[in-house]
Design an enzyme around this catalytic site. Structure first.
Site, PDB file in Angstrom:
ATOM      1  N   HIS A 146       0.841  -1.197   0.000  1.00 16.49           N
ATOM      2  CA  HIS A 146       0.000   0.000   0.000  1.00 16.49           C
ATOM      3  C   HIS A 146       0.873   1.243   0.000  1.00 16.49           C
ATOM      4  O   HIS A 146       2.099   1.189   0.059  1.00 16.49           O
ATOM      5  CB  HIS A 146      -0.995   0.018   1.177  1.00 16.49           C
ATOM      6  CG  HIS A 146      -0.410   0.376   2.497  1.00 16.49           C
ATOM      7  ND1 HIS A 146      -1.151   0.880   3.531  1.00 16.49           N
ATOM      8  CD2 HIS A 146       0.869   0.323   2.960  1.00 16.49           C
ATOM      9  CE1 HIS A 146      -0.379   1.107   4.566  1.00 16.49           C
ATOM     10  NE2 HIS A 146       0.847   0.771   4.254  1.00 16.49           N
ATOM     11  N   ASP A 164      -4.774 -10.774   0.017  1.00 17.49           N
ATOM     12  CA  ASP A 164      -3.457 -11.412   0.056  1.00 17.49           C
ATOM     13  C   ASP A 164      -2.724 -11.264  -1.281  1.00 17.49           C
ATOM     14  O   ASP A 164      -3.288 -11.552  -2.342  1.00 17.49           O
ATOM     15  CB  ASP A 164      -3.609 -12.886   0.411  1.00 17.49           C
ATOM     16  CG  ASP A 164      -2.272 -13.525   0.751  1.00 17.49           C
ATOM     17  OD1 ASP A 164      -1.397 -12.822   1.301  1.00 17.49           O
ATOM     18  OD2 ASP A 164      -2.104 -14.723   0.455  1.00 17.49           O
ATOM     19  N   HIS A 165      -1.481 -10.786  -1.196  1.00 17.84           N
ATOM     20  CA  HIS A 165      -0.643 -10.542  -2.375  1.00 17.84           C
ATOM     21  C   HIS A 165      -1.244  -9.494  -3.300  1.00 17.84           C
ATOM     22  O   HIS A 165      -1.018  -9.537  -4.520  1.00 17.84           O
ATOM     23  CB  HIS A 165      -0.355 -11.840  -3.144  1.00 17.84           C
ATOM     24  CG  HIS A 165       0.577 -12.765  -2.431  1.00 17.84           C
ATOM     25  ND1 HIS A 165       0.231 -13.420  -1.282  1.00 17.84           N
ATOM     26  CD2 HIS A 165       1.850 -13.134  -2.692  1.00 17.84           C
ATOM     27  CE1 HIS A 165       1.247 -14.157  -0.867  1.00 17.84           C
ATOM     28  NE2 HIS A 165       2.244 -14.001  -1.705  1.00 17.84           N
ATOM     29  N   HIS A 174       3.440  -4.923   3.874  1.00 21.05           N
ATOM     30  CA  HIS A 174       3.361  -5.381   5.259  1.00 21.05           C
ATOM     31  C   HIS A 174       2.880  -6.827   5.290  1.00 21.05           C
ATOM     32  O   HIS A 174       2.106  -7.243   4.425  1.00 21.05           O
ATOM     33  CB  HIS A 174       2.347  -4.558   6.069  1.00 21.05           C
ATOM     34  CG  HIS A 174       2.705  -3.121   6.194  1.00 21.05           C
ATOM     35  ND1 HIS A 174       3.679  -2.665   7.045  1.00 21.05           N
ATOM     36  CD2 HIS A 174       2.218  -2.022   5.572  1.00 21.05           C
ATOM     37  CE1 HIS A 174       3.771  -1.349   6.947  1.00 21.05           C
ATOM     38  NE2 HIS A 174       2.894  -0.926   6.055  1.00 21.05           N
ATOM     39  N   CYS A 226       5.880   6.473   3.996  1.00 25.76           N
ATOM     40  CA  CYS A 226       4.664   5.714   3.661  1.00 25.76           C
ATOM     41  C   CYS A 226       3.989   6.259   2.409  1.00 25.76           C
ATOM     42  O   CYS A 226       3.126   5.599   1.829  1.00 25.76           O
ATOM     43  CB  CYS A 226       3.676   5.733   4.830  1.00 25.76           C
ATOM     44  SG  CYS A 226       4.287   4.835   6.264  1.00 25.76           S
ATOM     45  N   GLU A 230      -0.497  -4.303  11.670  1.00 20.96           N
ATOM     46  CA  GLU A 230       0.232  -3.932  10.452  1.00 20.96           C
ATOM     47  C   GLU A 230       1.712  -4.269  10.568  1.00 20.96           C
ATOM     48  O   GLU A 230       2.350  -4.707   9.620  1.00 20.96           O
ATOM     49  CB  GLU A 230       0.040  -2.435  10.202  1.00 20.96           C
ATOM     50  CG  GLU A 230       0.628  -1.960   8.894  1.00 20.96           C
ATOM     51  CD  GLU A 230       0.475  -0.454   8.729  1.00 20.96           C
ATOM     52  OE1 GLU A 230      -0.041  -0.028   7.702  1.00 20.96           O
ATOM     53  OE2 GLU A 230       0.882   0.293   9.646  1.00 20.96           O
ATOM     54  N   HIS A 258       4.940   0.129  -0.531  1.00 18.32           N
ATOM     55  CA  HIS A 258       5.722  -0.709   0.377  1.00 18.32           C
ATOM     56  C   HIS A 258       4.768  -1.774   0.911  1.00 18.32           C
ATOM     57  O   HIS A 258       3.554  -1.656   0.730  1.00 18.32           O
ATOM     58  CB  HIS A 258       6.317   0.126   1.525  1.00 18.32           C
ATOM     59  CG  HIS A 258       5.288   0.741   2.398  1.00 18.32           C
ATOM     60  ND1 HIS A 258       4.673   1.940   2.097  1.00 18.32           N
ATOM     61  CD2 HIS A 258       4.697   0.321   3.550  1.00 18.32           C
ATOM     62  CE1 HIS A 258       3.788   2.236   3.030  1.00 18.32           C
ATOM     63  NE2 HIS A 258       3.773   1.256   3.927  1.00 18.32           N
TER      64      HIS A 258
HETATM   65 NI    NI Z   1       2.460   0.967   5.459  1.00 18.19          NI
END
Ligand code: NI
Length: 137
Positions: free
Chosen positions: A14, A79-80, A41, A33, A126, A39
């Site tokens: 995200h 997911d992914h 998580h 961010c 997160e 990036h």
């Molecule tokens: Ni983040």
């Protein structure tokens, strides 16, 4: 009243970015961010369901049923994926953990109710240090 919890994991990319702001303002507020190349998580999602014990099963709700609901209706969409680009229920929204927790609540609450459970909390982790909890209000 007894609480049961199920954890599911997913990873997603995200970027925190408000399109109404300048790039300068976005980096001022969100720091790295806001990186345009995103990036990622590894998220932990913990779903807490409360209810009375059912006499026939001894369960509040079958955890296998809860697992399947979470996987089929939430995890498969996240997911992914890229939370800014790939997830229909986040379209036009900020891809923050807070917003995501609320959207997950909206999806799961009626599905869990249909199975006789009462959704108590959506907890979204997160990172090891940053968590969000949403209780439906
Ligand atoms: Ni983040």
């Amino acid at each position: 009243m007894v609480h049961i919890q199920r954890r599911e994991r997913f990873n997603a990319a995200h970027r925190l970015y408000n399109p109404d702001w300048t790039d300068e303002r976005n980096f001022e507020v969100f720091g790295p961010c806001a990186n345009p190349h995103f990036h990622g998580h590894n998220f932990n999602l913990i779903v807490d369901v409360k209810g009375e014990i059912q006499k026939d099963t001894g369960f509040v709700m079958d955890l296998q049923v809860l697992r399947n609901l979470i996987r089929e209706h939430v995890i498969v969409h996240l997911d992914h994926r890229n939370l800014n680009l790939d997830v229909p229920f986040l379209e036009g929204k900020m891809a923050s953990t807070e917003v995501l927790a609320i959207e997950i609540w909206k999806i799961l609450q009626p599905l869990i109710a249909k199975e006789g459970g009462q959704l108590h909390c959506i907890r979204l982790e997160e990172t090891e240090n940053n968590f969000v909890e949403y209780y439906g209000e």
